[in-house]
Design a protein around this motif. Structure first.
Motif, PDB file in Angstrom:
ATOM      1  N   ALA A 266       0.648  -1.322   0.126  1.00 42.24           N
ATOM      2  CA  ALA A 266      -0.009  -0.079   0.172  1.00 42.24           C
ATOM      3  C   ALA A 266       0.718   1.096   0.123  1.00 42.24           C
ATOM      4  O   ALA A 266       0.197   2.350   0.797  1.00 42.24           O
ATOM      5  CB  ALA A 266      -0.875  -0.023   1.200  1.00 42.24           C
ATOM      6  N   ASN A 284      -1.203   4.238   2.771  1.00 36.64           N
ATOM      7  CA  ASN A 284      -2.596   3.914   3.410  1.00 36.64           C
ATOM      8  C   ASN A 284      -2.484   3.503   4.850  1.00 36.64           C
ATOM      9  O   ASN A 284      -1.960   2.349   5.355  1.00 36.64           O
ATOM     10  CB  ASN A 284      -2.938   2.608   2.522  1.00 36.64           C
ATOM     11  N   ASP A 286      -4.715   2.465   6.594  1.00 36.43           N
ATOM     12  CA  ASP A 286      -5.589   1.088   6.950  1.00 36.43           C
ATOM     13  C   ASP A 286      -4.811  -0.065   6.575  1.00 36.43           C
ATOM     14  O   ASP A 286      -4.979  -0.452   5.451  1.00 36.43           O
ATOM     15  CB  ASP A 286      -6.966   1.389   6.266  1.00 36.43           C
ATOM     16  N   SER A 288      -5.506  -2.991   7.192  1.00 38.98           N
ATOM     17  CA  SER A 288      -6.632  -4.010   6.652  1.00 38.98           C
ATOM     18  C   SER A 288      -6.607  -3.887   4.889  1.00 38.98           C
ATOM     19  O   SER A 288      -6.866  -5.076   4.427  1.00 38.98           O
ATOM     20  CB  SER A 288      -7.805  -4.027   7.175  1.00 38.98           C
ATOM     21  N   GLN A 289      -6.364  -3.046   4.492  1.00 38.13           N
ATOM     22  CA  GLN A 289      -6.398  -2.851   3.032  1.00 38.13           C
ATOM     23  C   GLN A 289      -4.988  -3.145   2.134  1.00 38.13           C
ATOM     24  O   GLN A 289      -4.920  -3.251   1.021  1.00 38.13           O
ATOM     25  CB  GLN A 289      -6.750  -1.393   2.728  1.00 38.13           C
ATOM     26  N   TRP A 290      -4.033  -3.270   3.215  1.00 43.22           N
ATOM     27  CA  TRP A 290      -2.647  -3.495   2.668  1.00 43.22           C
ATOM     28  C   TRP A 290      -2.804  -5.086   1.703  1.00 43.22           C
ATOM     29  O   TRP A 290      -3.078  -6.005   2.274  1.00 43.22           O
ATOM     30  CB  TRP A 290      -1.505  -3.427   3.682  1.00 43.22           C
ATOM     31  N   ASN A 292      -4.278  -6.015  -0.369  1.00 40.91           N
ATOM     32  CA  ASN A 292      -5.653  -6.799  -0.412  1.00 40.91           C
ATOM     33  C   ASN A 292      -6.326  -6.811  -1.706  1.00 40.91           C
ATOM     34  O   ASN A 292      -6.738  -5.778  -2.005  1.00 40.91           O
ATOM     35  CB  ASN A 292      -6.574  -6.206   0.665  1.00 40.91           C
ATOM     36  N   VAL A 295     -10.499  -5.298  -2.189  1.00 40.61           N
ATOM     37  CA  VAL A 295     -10.945  -4.184  -1.753  1.00 40.61           C
ATOM     38  C   VAL A 295     -11.924  -3.629  -2.787  1.00 40.61           C
ATOM     39  O   VAL A 295     -11.384  -3.258  -3.708  1.00 40.61           O
ATOM     40  CB  VAL A 295      -9.980  -2.973  -1.454  1.00 40.61           C
ATOM     41  N   GLN A 299     -14.564   1.689  -1.675  1.00 39.41           N
ATOM     42  CA  GLN A 299     -13.617   1.589  -0.558  1.00 39.41           C
ATOM     43  C   GLN A 299     -12.419   2.360  -0.627  1.00 39.41           C
ATOM     44  O   GLN A 299     -11.644   2.243   0.470  1.00 39.41           O
ATOM     45  CB  GLN A 299     -13.815   0.457   0.521  1.00 39.41           C
ATOM     46  N   MET A 300     -12.008   2.499  -1.621  1.00 37.86           N
ATOM     47  CA  MET A 300     -10.611   2.965  -2.146  1.00 37.86           C
ATOM     48  C   MET A 300     -10.465   4.319  -2.167  1.00 37.86           C
ATOM     49  O   MET A 300     -11.392   5.170  -2.989  1.00 37.86           O
ATOM     50  CB  MET A 300     -10.139   2.258  -3.293  1.00 37.86           C
ATOM     51  N   THR A 306      -3.939   0.627  -2.171  1.00 41.18           N
ATOM     52  CA  THR A 306      -4.224  -0.632  -1.589  1.00 41.18           C
ATOM     53  C   THR A 306      -2.988  -1.548  -1.830  1.00 41.18           C
ATOM     54  O   THR A 306      -2.560  -2.132  -0.876  1.00 41.18           O
ATOM     55  CB  THR A 306      -5.553  -1.255  -1.741  1.00 41.18           C
ATOM     56  N   ASN A 325      -6.126  -5.452  -7.855  1.00 40.26           N
ATOM     57  CA  ASN A 325      -7.440  -5.326  -7.361  1.00 40.26           C
ATOM     58  C   ASN A 325      -8.235  -6.302  -8.269  1.00 40.26           C
ATOM     59  O   ASN A 325      -8.097  -6.316  -9.314  1.00 40.26           O
ATOM     60  CB  ASN A 325      -7.948  -3.998  -7.453  1.00 40.26           C
TER      61      ASN A 325
END
Length: 336
Positions: A266, A284, A286, A288-290, A292, A295, A299-300, A306, A325
């Motif tokens: 991210a 980033n 967050d 939880s988005q690394w 990922n 996503v 939510q981006m 991300t 993604n």
């Protein structure tokens, strides 16, 4: 060095977050700032979006720029293959459906014409290196069928780049970590590298580029799971570690003395010629988005990454970044 860099970045990274009262993703209408010092950028809202709200398709690939035309080529895992954009973000066309699943790409001018090289990991004809023209016509294929067996086998092809004499390098970053050298016609010359964390070894040789900043051209390789960049000469001899403490580097792009690194966790980092951080882009908060893949696009946040996977400078220093993604995402960072 690191603590100082972080202090310098705090004001810029604060600007990288859209106002918390706005809706995320496509609702952002104004450019978002990120970076610091000489490396300040605006993330351009809506750049690269397809007509009628269609998804790009899964992005697990690369980005290259044709300097002659300014066109941007973005590979996808979708049946349409490669997306071709104008610099303003409007889709010009799609090409090379047969090349669906180019995990990485390189661009080169040969005999006055632009050609693209791709490391095809998935799609209808997986595990091959292709050279194609800008219309998507396959000009050369390198695979087990054409070149025979290679050390470690044809497994997990992730990267490709081209040397100054047309020699072709590819790596099996999802396989046994060997890097293979072919001549310009696709004949296998040698293999080097291998799995590990010592000198001459990598753990996920995920991406690579030709590095001409140090005189004699060399290979700069993303050693992703060892979280470093490493150098080999073009004969496969180990030179050394160029940069460490990265967040799973996937791809690199070089402009002048600077190197942009797409980090799967991210962030995009700009390194100087000595391999030291000069700027962090789109970091980033967050976690939880690394890295990922799932996503959702809504939510981006604009200007926040991300899972950067592919990226390229253009000649003006703008950056085009592809996140790994499921729906597909590409961002233009406009140099200020």
């Amino acid at each position: 060095m690191k603590s100082t860099a972080l202090l310098l970045l705090l004001p810029s990274l604060a600007l990288a977050h859209p106002d918390h009262g706005t809706k995320p993703g496509a609702e952002v209408e104004t450019a978002v700032l990120t970076g610091n010092g000489a490396w300040q950028y605006e993330a351009v809202p809506h750049w690269g979006e397809l007509p009628d709200g269609k998804n790009l398709g899964p992005t697990h690939g690369g980005v290259v720029i044709d300097e002659k035309t300014g066109l941007i080529y973005v590979s996808t895992d979708a049946p349409h293959g490669i997306l071709v954009y104008k610099p303003d973000g409007k889709l010009k066309e799609t090409i090379a459906p047969e090349c669906q699943g180019f995990h990485a790409m390189a661009v080169r001018e040969e005999k006055g014409k632009t050609v693209l090289y791709g490391a095809q990991l998935g799609g209808p004809k997986p595990l091959r290196v292709c050279k194609i023209d800008t219309n998507g016509k396959v000009l050369l294929e390198i695979s087990q069928a054409t070149a025979g067996e290679v050390q470690g086998g044809w497994k997990g092809l992730t990267a490709v780049t081209v040397g100054p004499k047309g020699e072709i390098f590819c790596s099996m970053g999802y396989g046994e970590q060997f890097i293979h050298k072919f001549d310009a016609e696709g004949k296998h010359i040698k293999s080097f590298g291998g799995k590990g964390n010592g000198d001459g070894q990598t753990s996920c040789s995920h991406g690579m580029a030709l590095d001409t900043r140090f005189g004699e051209p060399r290979l700069l390789v993303c050693d992703r799971e060892n979280r470093r960049l490493v150098h080999f000469d073009l004969e496969g001899n180990w030179i050394g570690v160029h940069a460490t403490d990265l967040r799973r580097p996937c791809t690199i792009s070089i402009l002048g003395d600077a190197c942009a690194v797409a980090e799967l966790e991210a962030r995009v980092t700009i390194l100087d010629k000595n391999g030291k951080p000069a700027a962090f882009l789109g970091d980033n908060p967050d976690k939880s988005q690394w890295a990922n893949f799932g996503v959702p696009l809504d939510q981006m946040k604009t200007g926040i990454f991300t899972a950067p996977h592919g990226l390229s400078f253009d000649k003006e220093g703008n950056l085009y970044v592809q996140d790994w993604n499921a729906s597909g995402r590409v961002t233009k960072l406009k140099k200020r």
